[in-house]
Design a protein around this motif. Structure first.
Motif, PDB file in Angstrom:
ATOM      1  N   UNK A 496       0.869  -0.936  -0.168  1.00  0.00           N
ATOM      2  CA  UNK A 496      -0.164  -0.242   0.027  1.00  0.00           C
ATOM      3  C   UNK A 496       0.925   1.523   0.034  1.00  0.00           C
ATOM      4  N   UNK A 497       0.832   2.059  -1.141  1.00  0.00           N
ATOM      5  CA  UNK A 497       1.738   3.313  -1.183  1.00  0.00           C
ATOM      6  C   UNK A 497       0.704   4.884  -0.193  1.00  0.00           C
ATOM      7  N   UNK A 498       1.120   5.206   0.637  1.00  0.00           N
ATOM      8  CA  UNK A 498      -0.608   5.894   0.522  1.00  0.00           C
ATOM      9  C   UNK A 498       1.095   7.646   0.077  1.00  0.00           C
ATOM     10  N   UNK A 499       0.100   8.421  -0.812  1.00  0.00           N
ATOM     11  CA  UNK A 499       0.921   9.348  -1.054  1.00  0.00           C
ATOM     12  C   UNK A 499       1.097  10.849  -0.265  1.00  0.00           C
ATOM     13  N   UNK A 500       2.296  10.389  -1.161  1.00  0.00           N
ATOM     14  CA  UNK A 500       1.926  12.058  -0.342  1.00  0.00           C
ATOM     15  C   UNK A 500       1.371  13.465  -0.926  1.00  0.00           C
ATOM     16  N   UNK A 501       1.377  14.319  -0.395  1.00  0.00           N
ATOM     17  CA  UNK A 501       0.063  15.740  -0.962  1.00  0.00           C
ATOM     18  C   UNK A 501      -0.001  16.532  -2.291  1.00  0.00           C
ATOM     19  N   UNK A 502       1.232  15.897  -2.848  1.00  0.00           N
ATOM     20  CA  UNK A 502       0.843  16.482  -4.245  1.00  0.00           C
ATOM     21  C   UNK A 502      -0.412  15.656  -5.039  1.00  0.00           C
ATOM     22  N   UNK A 503      -1.088  16.123  -5.770  1.00  0.00           N
ATOM     23  CA  UNK A 503      -2.644  15.038  -6.137  1.00  0.00           C
ATOM     24  C   UNK A 503      -1.004  14.324  -7.796  1.00  0.00           C
ATOM     25  N   UNK A 504      -2.717  13.917  -7.836  1.00  0.00           N
ATOM     26  CA  UNK A 504      -2.023  12.584  -8.829  1.00  0.00           C
ATOM     27  C   UNK A 504      -1.798  13.287 -10.295  1.00  0.00           C
ATOM     28  N   UNK A 544      -2.923   4.948  -2.437  1.00  0.00           N
ATOM     29  CA  UNK A 544      -4.279   5.856  -1.427  1.00  0.00           C
ATOM     30  C   UNK A 544      -3.558   7.635  -1.298  1.00  0.00           C
ATOM     31  N   UNK A 545      -4.880   8.295  -2.363  1.00  0.00           N
ATOM     32  CA  UNK A 545      -4.361   9.239  -2.186  1.00  0.00           C
ATOM     33  C   UNK A 545      -5.134  10.489  -0.794  1.00  0.00           C
ATOM     34  N   UNK A 546      -4.145  11.551  -0.494  1.00  0.00           N
ATOM     35  CA  UNK A 546      -4.724  12.375   0.385  1.00  0.00           C
ATOM     36  C   UNK A 546      -5.875  13.115  -0.320  1.00  0.00           C
ATOM     37  N   UNK A 547      -6.574  13.308  -1.559  1.00  0.00           N
ATOM     38  CA  UNK A 547      -6.957  13.939  -2.150  1.00  0.00           C
ATOM     39  C   UNK A 547      -8.817  13.291  -1.578  1.00  0.00           C
ATOM     40  N   UNK A 548      -9.847  13.520  -1.739  1.00  0.00           N
ATOM     41  CA  UNK A 548     -11.121  12.958  -1.888  1.00  0.00           C
ATOM     42  C   UNK A 548     -11.095  12.493  -3.646  1.00  0.00           C
ATOM     43  N   UNK A 549     -12.639  12.505  -3.435  1.00  0.00           N
ATOM     44  CA  UNK A 549     -12.457  11.912  -5.273  1.00  0.00           C
ATOM     45  C   UNK A 549     -12.792  12.437  -6.457  1.00  0.00           C
ATOM     46  N   UNK A 550     -13.059  13.541  -6.317  1.00  0.00           N
ATOM     47  CA  UNK A 550     -12.690  14.799  -7.100  1.00  0.00           C
ATOM     48  C   UNK A 550     -11.715  15.325  -7.402  1.00  0.00           C
ATOM     49  N   UNK A 551     -10.499  15.306  -6.374  1.00  0.00           N
ATOM     50  CA  UNK A 551      -9.058  15.418  -6.032  1.00  0.00           C
ATOM     51  C   UNK A 551      -8.522  14.570  -6.994  1.00  0.00           C
ATOM     52  N   UNK A 552      -8.794  13.576  -7.555  1.00  0.00           N
ATOM     53  CA  UNK A 552      -7.861  12.518  -7.937  1.00  0.00           C
ATOM     54  C   UNK A 552      -8.865  11.973  -9.994  1.00  0.00           C
ATOM     55  N   UNK A 553      -7.658  12.399 -10.810  1.00  0.00           N
ATOM     56  CA  UNK A 553      -8.231  11.789 -11.873  1.00  0.00           C
ATOM     57  C   UNK A 553      -7.634  10.588 -12.468  1.00  0.00           C
ATOM     58  N   UNK A 554      -7.778   9.401 -12.608  1.00  0.00           N
ATOM     59  CA  UNK A 554      -7.829   7.563 -12.829  1.00  0.00           C
ATOM     60  C   UNK A 554      -6.778   7.690 -13.494  1.00  0.00           C
ATOM     61  N   UNK A 555      -6.498   8.560 -15.136  1.00  0.00           N
ATOM     62  CA  UNK A 555      -5.817   8.775 -16.322  1.00  0.00           C
ATOM     63  C   UNK A 555      -4.476   9.538 -15.634  1.00  0.00           C
ATOM     64  N   UNK A 556      -4.433  10.249 -13.973  1.00  0.00           N
ATOM     65  CA  UNK A 556      -3.226  10.569 -13.987  1.00  0.00           C
ATOM     66  C   UNK A 556      -2.281   9.824 -12.952  1.00  0.00           C
ATOM     67  N   UNK A 557      -2.854   8.576 -12.602  1.00  0.00           N
ATOM     68  CA  UNK A 557      -2.393   7.378 -11.436  1.00  0.00           C
ATOM     69  C   UNK A 557      -0.866   6.721 -12.780  1.00  0.00           C
ATOM     70  N   UNK A 558       0.317   6.859 -11.872  1.00  0.00           N
ATOM     71  CA  UNK A 558       1.087   5.978 -11.853  1.00  0.00           C
ATOM     72  C   UNK A 558       1.084   4.772 -13.044  1.00  0.00           C
ATOM     73  N   UNK A 559       1.274   4.474 -14.095  1.00  0.00           N
ATOM     74  CA  UNK A 559       1.459   2.738 -14.657  1.00  0.00           C
ATOM     75  C   UNK A 559       1.225   1.433 -13.233  1.00  0.00           C
ATOM     76  N   UNK A 560       2.492   1.747 -12.216  1.00  0.00           N
ATOM     77  CA  UNK A 560       2.271   0.230 -11.017  1.00  0.00           C
ATOM     78  C   UNK A 560       0.933  -0.293 -10.692  1.00  0.00           C
ATOM     79  N   UNK A 561      -0.001   1.199 -10.462  1.00  0.00           N
ATOM     80  CA  UNK A 561      -1.195   0.895 -10.151  1.00  0.00           C
ATOM     81  C   UNK A 561      -2.455   1.108 -11.411  1.00  0.00           C
TER      82      UNK A 561
END
Length: 637
Positions: A496-504, A544-561
């Motif tokens: 489980x990679x818990x993200x730092x503050x910047x958005x995806x 797991x990102x620190x943002x809520x749903x609207x703050x994460x775009x699936x297409x911006x997430x790194x490929x490993x995930x």
């Protein structure tokens, strides 16, 4: 539940496609096998269910009975076990049929009339909120049925071979199948005939009188507590008002009852105090009749009465506390220099009273601990030395159980006047709730458990303890989920990679780690994943990102995930999470550092390590302690 990635599934998705040894699985026992399990109790059936996910392995389970268990003695299902059932995909179904044990009432002599009992304290069963799951009551036979179904539906199609009794074994030093096992037919037209089979590994799950334990020279250490109890599952007419609530009932002169309602709304179980067993009894107390047990129950419950209408099962037992000196066949002096070939699990290596509700629960965790380790070794992903960690880890847990049960059972046998206060029994129950619920297990640092140097990065996930689930929002489908409920019993490690503050999509420590994990030849994925296997076949990597749903775009997430899996290389959309805005923030709830971190979880759901996102070499080195580099194996072949 995920399916269709290997093509459309039109039937029950729980019935996985047969593969490898599961295709045309022979009805008769083969001459040779990878793993032979002896005994179809909780440890054996969980082990079979887990190994059914590995169709490259030949797994067989022999049981001396002619068929399935119809009524079992164990019935208490602790919350840790329900978490385990979730990993095997049947938690919801077994919860629906079980009795939910949410409270416990304590009855004691009436100070105004000591010959009568009165209700004292009411306590919650889980006053500390240590699990999202309930404490359940359901017969052991049903638990075994669910594991049997899972095993039969796994790719390897593992089913018990009924009617085979273990006679003995010999462990050789040469050959691919060094363990020779003599079996005898215990049912059928050929009853009494014997045959010899050979195995790479044997696991004795054959109960307190284990013949496998005897065959490897292991000894049960401990003794009886010189106290007897009668136990009965009954339907009865009674005016006792708490008959559908778990109760500890203490009388003034006649001992105690532990009362446990059973599933179905009518049946209940009573453990009835039969008193001290005199020296030289030689088991005579075990001849106590059902009528005598019922009469004793009525004396204890006065002024309430109990009229038994039907008896599903009853027995008499003397409290005993024993733990085996070692859980495998390697002599103590050779530990670390010789790899084990034979193991024991469950009642074969620890026995105790039934009143703490631990026997079946701890036995299942024995099987869960051993199963994935056997698979990693047999599939060539770990050295055989990994198997030594089974006895090292589980013997300590068994001893802790014996120590706890000795204290709990002795308290249940005390007279009310022997306690310092009237509330002492209830207070002990509340104060120690985490142990019987199954959550005090904490494995020590080893090749499988890291040190606590970085524990502060995720304080709510103690290293060595089970991964305590929490709410999160799945980005791919906007579904609120419990993060830990997607940890399947498939032998994979979770990272489980818990993200730092910047958005995806923004520069971040998480992004740099994810790029290294996906592309570096030194990453665990590149180092330990077999050639040609799916990228997530060994490591299930989630974010797991620190943002809520609207703050994460699936297409911006790194490929490993967003790995592409299966023969059609389709994207897995269930590895990307955010904070659930309608629930406590998982970062706050589990004390996760806002600078991000990694939480590594073993295949049996225990937290193995916590590291910062920058600890790349450390992550690979940790896995190298128990796993084999697949590139080296490919080059050698």
């Amino acid at each position: 539940m995920q399916f269709h990635h290997h093509g459309y599934v039109s039937g029950d998705p729980r019935v996985l496609r047969a593969a490898g040894t599961g295709i045309d699985r022979p009805a008769e026992l083969p001459e040779e096998m990878d793993v032979l399990i002896v005994g179809s109790g909780p440890a054996g059936m969980l082990l079979a269910a887990q190994l059914s996910m590995f169709p490259s392995l030949t797994t067989r389970l022999v049981e001396r009975r002619a068929g399935r268990l119809e009524i079992g003695q164990a019935d208490g299902i602790q919350a840790r076990s329900v978490e385990t059932f979730q990993a095997f995909g049947f938690a919801e179904r077994i919860v629906a049929e079980a009795y939910w044990l949410t409270a416990m009432n304590f009855w004691a002599p009436d100070p105004q009339n000591p010959s009568h009992i009165v209700r004292g304290q009411r306590t919650k069963d889980d006053p500390h909120g240590i699990s999202e799951f309930k404490h359940l009551i359901v017969n052991q036979a049903r638990v075994l049925d669910y594991f049997a179904e899972y095993a039969a539906n796994g790719p390897a199609r593992v089913r018990p071979d009924f009617g085979w009794e273990f006679v003995g074994l010999e462990v050789g030093t040469e050959g691919e199948y060094p363990v020779s096992v003599t079996l005898r037919r215990s049912a059928g037209d050929d009853e009494g005939t014997e045959r010899i089979v050979r195995a790479k590994y044997v696991v004795g799950c054959d109960g307190a009188r284990s013949r496998v334990r005897e065959a490897i020279g292991r000894k049960h250490i401990g003794a009886h507590a010189q106290h007897a109890w009668g136990v009965m599952d009954i339907l009865a007419e009674t005016d006792f008002p708490d008959i559908r609530t778990k109760c500890a009932i203490q009388s003034h002169e006649h001992g105690s009852i532990l009362h446990i309602p059973r599933e179905g709304g009518y049946l209940f179980r009573m453990y009835v105090d039969l008193g001290e067993v005199p020296e030289g009894d030689n088991g005579a107390v075990r001849q106590t009749s059902l009528e005598q047990i019922v009469a004793q129950a009525n004396r204890i419950m006065n002024p309430y009465t109990l009229e038994v209408r039907d008896v599903a099962w009853h027995s008499v037992y003397e409290v005993g506390h024993r733990v085996t000196d070692k859980f495998d066949d390697v002599p103590v002096e050779l530990t670390g220099r010789q790899d084990p070939r034979v193991f024991i699990a469950g009642d074969a290596c620890h026995t105790h009273s039934a009143k703490a509700g631990q026997g079946m629960n701890v036995s299942m965790q024995d099987g869960f601990n051993l199963g994935w380790k056997l698979a990693q070794v047999l599939e060539g992903r770990s050295p055989a030395s990994l198997l030594s960690t089974y006895s090292a880890e589980r013997q300590v847990i068994a001893q802790n159980l014996i120590d706890f049960d000795r204290e709990w059972s002795s308290m249940m046998a005390r007279k009310p006047e022997e306690f310092d206060s009237p509330d002492a029994l209830a207070q002990f129950y509340v104060d120690t709730a985490e142990f019987p619920a199954g959550f005090m297990t904490q494995y020590a640092p080893s090749i499988l458990i890291g040190t606590d140097e970085h524990q502060a990065l995720a304080a709510g996930f103690p290293i060595g303890k089970r991964f305590k689930s929490a709410h999160a929002m799945r980005i791919g489908d906007a579904n609120p989920v419990h993060l830990g409920h997607h940890h399947r019993a498939d032998g994979r490690w979770r990272i489980y990679a818990f993200a730092d503050a910047p958005a995806a999509g923004q520069p971040s420590a998480l992004g740099e780690w994810a790029e290294w994990m996906a592309t570096s030849p030194d990453s665990p994925v590149a180092t330990f994943t077999p050639a040609g296997a799916d990228v997530d076949s060994v490591f299930d990597v989630k974010v797991v990102y620190q943002q809520t749903l609207d703050g994460v775009e699936f297409g911006d997430v790194p490929e490993i995930f967003r790995p592409r899996v299966g023969p059609f290389a389709v994207i897995d959309y269930e590895k990307v999470y955010a904070v659930d805005a309608d629930q406590p923030d998982i970062f706050d709830e589990r004390g996760i550092d806002r600078g991000g971190c990694l939480v590594v979880v073993r295949p049996d759901q225990y937290v193995a390590h916590i590291l910062p996102l920058t600890a790349r070499d450390e992550l690979t080195r940790f896995f190298a302690g128990s796993m084999l580099a697949q590139q080296d194996l490919a080059a050698a072949s």
